[in-house]
Design a protein around this motif. Structure first.
Motif, short mmCIF file in Angstrom:
data_model
loop_
_atom_site.label_atom_id
_atom_site.label_comp_id
_atom_site.label_asym_id
_atom_site.label_seq_id
_atom_site.Cartn_x
_atom_site.Cartn_y
_atom_site.Cartn_z
N ASN A 182 5.21 -19.54 -10.30
CA ASN A 182 6.14 -18.52 -9.79
C ASN A 182 6.28 -17.32 -10.73
O ASN A 182 7.35 -16.71 -10.81
N THR A 183 5.20 -16.98 -11.40
CA THR A 183 5.18 -15.85 -12.34
C THR A 183 4.47 -14.68 -11.67
O THR A 183 3.46 -14.87 -11.00
N THR A 184 4.98 -13.49 -11.88
CA THR A 184 4.36 -12.28 -11.34
C THR A 184 3.83 -11.43 -12.48
O THR A 184 4.61 -10.96 -13.32
N LEU A 185 2.53 -11.27 -12.50
CA LEU A 185 1.86 -10.43 -13.50
C LEU A 185 1.59 -9.08 -12.86
O LEU A 185 0.90 -8.98 -11.85
N GLU A 186 2.17 -8.04 -13.42
CA GLU A 186 2.09 -6.70 -12.85
C GLU A 186 0.64 -6.20 -12.79
O GLU A 186 -0.20 -6.59 -13.61
N GLU B 284 13.38 -22.63 -15.63
CA GLU B 284 14.10 -22.08 -14.48
C GLU B 284 13.17 -21.76 -13.30
O GLU B 284 13.64 -21.32 -12.26
N LEU B 285 11.87 -21.96 -13.47
CA LEU B 285 10.90 -21.56 -12.45
C LEU B 285 10.59 -22.65 -11.42
O LEU B 285 9.85 -22.40 -10.48
N GLY B 286 11.13 -23.85 -11.60
CA GLY B 286 10.95 -24.91 -10.61
C GLY B 286 9.56 -25.50 -10.55
O GLY B 286 8.99 -25.66 -9.47
N PHE B 287 9.02 -25.88 -11.71
CA PHE B 287 7.65 -26.41 -11.76
C PHE B 287 7.48 -27.62 -10.84
O PHE B 287 6.59 -27.65 -10.00
N GLY C 235 6.73 -30.69 -5.02
CA GLY C 235 7.70 -30.79 -3.94
C GLY C 235 8.82 -31.77 -4.20
O GLY C 235 9.39 -32.33 -3.27
N VAL C 236 9.13 -32.00 -5.48
CA VAL C 236 10.20 -32.94 -5.85
C VAL C 236 11.18 -32.26 -6.80
O VAL C 236 10.88 -31.22 -7.37
N GLY C 237 12.33 -32.89 -6.97
CA GLY C 237 13.33 -32.35 -7.87
C GLY C 237 13.00 -32.58 -9.33
O GLY C 237 12.08 -33.34 -9.66
N PRO C 238 13.76 -31.96 -10.22
CA PRO C 238 13.47 -32.05 -11.66
C PRO C 238 13.69 -33.44 -12.25
O PRO C 238 13.21 -33.73 -13.33
N ASP C 239 14.39 -34.31 -11.53
CA ASP C 239 14.66 -35.66 -12.05
C ASP C 239 13.64 -36.69 -11.59
O ASP C 239 13.76 -37.87 -11.93
#
Length: 197
Positions: free
Chosen positions: A123-127, A160-163, A169-173
């Motif tokens: 979810n990173t945006t490289l300009e 914070e990017l939700g890897f 497709g799963v939660g951080p836990d």
């Protein structure tokens, strides 16, 4: 080798050259004059891969499309040896160097460069026109470009990017046992693959 995967077959124009040891699997659409060299793998798992015109995908590169994150590669792009592009969008005239890794949800702007062993996180945006130096990490949107010795700063943004949500497709836990139970089932779809002539 062309492979039907999940009932989808690659679309390959006559102008395309694919090395004998490359694999093109599933919902992959190649543009005109694409070159896929030895050992490269384009695997549309459950989402498409679309490649523009005049693209070279070098030896051992991996492109992987997912339902939530298809791969879209613009025109006049070089994807270097052993590069990894997983569920990302690559703009026209970008350069993805040897060993670079571009993770799901990433967007690489037109004319940008990810140099040798560079990393563009989920979810990173490289300009457009940006450069990720050799071995450095781009993280966040817009991207902060940091040297690998700045791990704590990288992690502060990356967490914070939700890897796990983006990639698995799963939660951080979720535990590795949870993740792998689903991954084993997901990749089991290759059982039904069919090699095409």
């Amino acid at each position: 080798m062309l492979i039907e995967h999940r009932g989808r077959t690659p679309v390959v124009p006559a102008s395309v050259v694919i090395a004998s040891t490359a694999v093109i699997s599933g919902d992959v659409t190649l543009g005109e004059n694409v070159r896929v060299l030895h050992g490269a793998v384009l695997s549309a798992e459950d989402g498409p891969i679309t490649v523009g015109d005049d693209v070279v995908i070098m030896e051992g590169a991996l492109l992987r499309g997912r339902a939530r994150n298809p791969v879209v590669v613009g025109s006049s792009v070089m994807i270097g040896p052993r590069a990894h592009v997983n569920g990302a969008t690559i703009g026209d005239e970008a350069f993805i160097a040897t060993g670079a890794s571009v993770f799901p949800g990433a967007v690489i702007g037109a004319g940008a460069e990810v140099r040798i062993n560079g990393v563009v996180q989920v979810n990173t945006t490289l300009e457009p026109g940006a450069v990720v130096p050799i071995g450095w990490v781009a993280v966040g949107s817009p991207a902060s470009i940091l040297s690998p010795d700045r791990h704590e700063e990288i992690w502060a943004i990356q967490r914070e990017l939700g890897f796990t949500a983006t990639v698995y497709g799963v939660g951080p836990d979720a535990t590795m046992r949870d993740i792998m139970r689903e991954q084993v089932q997901f990749y089991g779809a290759h059982r039904d693959d069919r090699a095409l002539e």
